[in-house]
Enzyme design. Structure first.
Site, PDB file in Angstrom:
ATOM      1  N   MET A  81      44.225  36.386  41.234  1.00  0.00           N
ATOM      2  CA  MET A  81      44.318  35.922  42.612  1.00  0.00           C
ATOM      3  C   MET A  81      44.330  37.074  43.617  1.00  0.00           C
ATOM      4  O   MET A  81      43.565  37.079  44.591  1.00  0.00           O
ATOM      5  CB  MET A  81      45.585  35.080  42.801  1.00  0.00           C
ATOM      6  CG  MET A  81      45.832  34.654  44.245  1.00  0.00           C
ATOM      7  SD  MET A  81      47.379  33.760  44.457  1.00  0.00           S
ATOM      8  CE  MET A  81      46.894  32.165  43.827  1.00  0.00           C
ATOM      9  N   ALA A  82      45.205  38.053  43.416  1.00  0.00           N
ATOM     10  CA  ALA A  82      45.318  39.150  44.382  1.00  0.00           C
ATOM     11  C   ALA A  82      44.003  39.905  44.507  1.00  0.00           C
ATOM     12  O   ALA A  82      43.563  40.258  45.610  1.00  0.00           O
ATOM     13  CB  ALA A  82      46.444  40.100  43.976  1.00  0.00           C
ATOM     14  N   ASP A  83      43.349  40.165  43.379  1.00  0.00           N
ATOM     15  CA  ASP A  83      42.072  40.877  43.397  1.00  0.00           C
ATOM     16  C   ASP A  83      41.000  40.096  44.135  1.00  0.00           C
ATOM     17  O   ASP A  83      40.230  40.659  44.922  1.00  0.00           O
ATOM     18  CB  ASP A  83      41.606  41.135  41.966  1.00  0.00           C
ATOM     19  CG  ASP A  83      42.458  42.155  41.248  1.00  0.00           C
ATOM     20  OD1 ASP A  83      42.008  43.296  41.101  1.00  0.00           O
ATOM     21  OD2 ASP A  83      43.587  41.807  40.835  1.00  0.00           O
ATOM     22  N   ASN A  84      40.938  38.801  43.885  1.00  0.00           N
ATOM     23  CA  ASN A  84      39.908  37.990  44.519  1.00  0.00           C
ATOM     24  C   ASN A  84      40.122  37.864  46.015  1.00  0.00           C
ATOM     25  O   ASN A  84      39.163  37.942  46.795  1.00  0.00           O
ATOM     26  CB  ASN A  84      39.850  36.612  43.865  1.00  0.00           C
ATOM     27  CG  ASN A  84      39.083  36.620  42.557  1.00  0.00           C
ATOM     28  OD1 ASN A  84      37.870  36.790  42.542  1.00  0.00           O
ATOM     29  ND2 ASN A  84      39.785  36.451  41.448  1.00  0.00           N
ATOM     30  N   GLY A 123      39.121  41.137  47.535  1.00  0.00           N
ATOM     31  CA  GLY A 123      37.673  41.288  47.539  1.00  0.00           C
ATOM     32  C   GLY A 123      37.013  40.522  48.659  1.00  0.00           C
ATOM     33  O   GLY A 123      36.087  41.021  49.315  1.00  0.00           O
TER      34      GLY A 123
END
Length: 386
Positions: free
Chosen positions: A171-174, A177
């Site tokens: 979640m945090a990465d997406n 991004g």
């Protein structure tokens, strides 16, 4: 499941992106840019490639297939003189550079802002890290799970009488991004209009984008002095909103926070008198008496099969629907008629479904121009020193 045959020029045709990132955050960012038509050149270490390739199921790099379609792959040993020189040549051609090393790594590679300025004054450098380029945690590793825990998300997620729950996806990465793609595109527009360009740097942490989408927690805590407890599938702002089990052991999600929707729901389940019950007369009252309200709803839905429940909701224009897993979605008419999955070839000769470009432009969904590349597939095209 097939892809659209769009031959129209895409908004980012001609834009070149050099992607030094690994795993999810940078790949999500450049995934968006590639779907919009940018030429994304993935720089990967020799033999091993991006760690995302190792996220496999049944021996297939499913994450690589999903995040890296429409991209190109170049193998570079960035510790070698040849690798560095090739990278410099690519940066000279690029509009956007993306990296997610620990802060300071790019500088140790010799790619200071000043040096980048000499290579390409119109460059936009997106620098992704767990905690940002400055601050007390700048030198710490910052994988998404840590950010999802520390940002407040895990504390909000789950049930009050059970442990906090981390999300089952990056979640945090997406989120980071997606934020990064928006900011990079804003600066790309600006760079093209200035007469004396300079390298622009985007300091993008994983923490801040996720923290920003969790809502007004800080304001609410300051006003109330209380941390809102985890509430499972219920909402802290309106009721009813929950998942309810059907007679055939399926689940439906329902949100009836609007007064008109609630009235139709209560009338439909045979309790129109509840509309005048002081326990359910306002948002605040319903939240305070949510167990009683949920019990009325569950008793009715529990007497219906999933099909009967969905028909019940549709007949009364109630905002509710089934809880679907991927086996349901593969045959769901929404997914099939909107053509949300595209078959893509994989190295062993089979094909697998990946999500289609998730938007349409003037009614046309952009096509997937090429499947995710094999490691070093595009070396011949891009490398000056081979």
């Amino acid at each position: 499941m097939h892809e659209s045959n769009s031959t129209s020029a895409l908004p980012l045709d001609g834009v070149i992106v050099v992607d030094l990132s690994r795993l999810v955050s940078g790949n999500m960012l450049t995934h968006v840019l590639a779907d919009l038509g940018a030429t994304v050149i993935k720089i990967e270490p020799p033999r091993k490639g991006d760690e995302l390739r190792a996220w496999q199921r049944e021996g297939v790099s499913t994450y690589w297939a999903a995040y890296s379609r429409n991209k190109e792959s170049v193998e570079l040993d960035l510790r070698s003189a040849e690798g560095k020189e090739n990278l410099h040549v690519l940066i000279k051609k690029a509009d956007i550079l993306v990296e997610n090393f620990r802060p300071g790594t790019l500088e140790r590679m010799g790619l200071t802002r000043e040096f980048l300025q000499t290579l390409n004054s119109r460059l936009i450098a997106v620098r992704i890290s767990g905690w940002g380029q400055t601050g007390p945690f700048a030198d710490k590793g910052g994988f998404g799970s840590l950010i999802e825990a520390m940002s407040g998300f895990a504390a909000m997620n789950g049930f009050a009488d059970r442990p906090p729950v981390l999300p089952p996806f990056a979640m945090a990465d997406n989120v980071a991004g997606l934020y990064g793609a928006v900011v990079a595109l804003a600066l790309l527009s600006e760079q093209r209009s200035v007469s004396e360009p300079k390298v622009r740097e985007i300091d993008l942490s994983l923490f801040e984008p996720l923290f920003s989408v969790l809502g007004p927690q800080a304001a609410e805590f300051k006003l109330s002095g209380k941390v809102v407890p985890r509430s499972g599938s219920r909402s802290p702002t309106h009721a009813p909103r929950n998942v309810y089990q059907t007679l055939d052991n399926r689940w439906v999600a329902l949100s009836a926070g609007m007064e008109g929707t609630l009235a139709r729901l209560l009338d439909g389940i045979g309790h129109p008198e509840a509309l005048s019950d002081p326990r359910f007369a306002s948002h605040e009252a319903r939240l305070q008496n949510i167990d009683a309200l949920d019990s009325l709803i569950q008793n009715h839905i529990g007497s219906l099969t999933l099909k009967q429940a969905l028909d019940f909701f549709a007949d009364r224009d109630i905002t509710a629907g089934p809880v679907c897993d991927i086996s349901d979605l593969l045959k769901h008419p929404y997914v099939t008629e909107r053509e949300l999955l595209v078959e893509q070839p994989i190295p062993d000769g089979r094909s697998i479904p990946v999500h289609a470009v998730p938007f349409k432009i003037d009614g046309v969904r952009p096509s997937i121009r090429r499947p995710a590349p094999s490691l070093g597939q595009d070396n011949e095209q891009w490398l000056v020193i081979k």
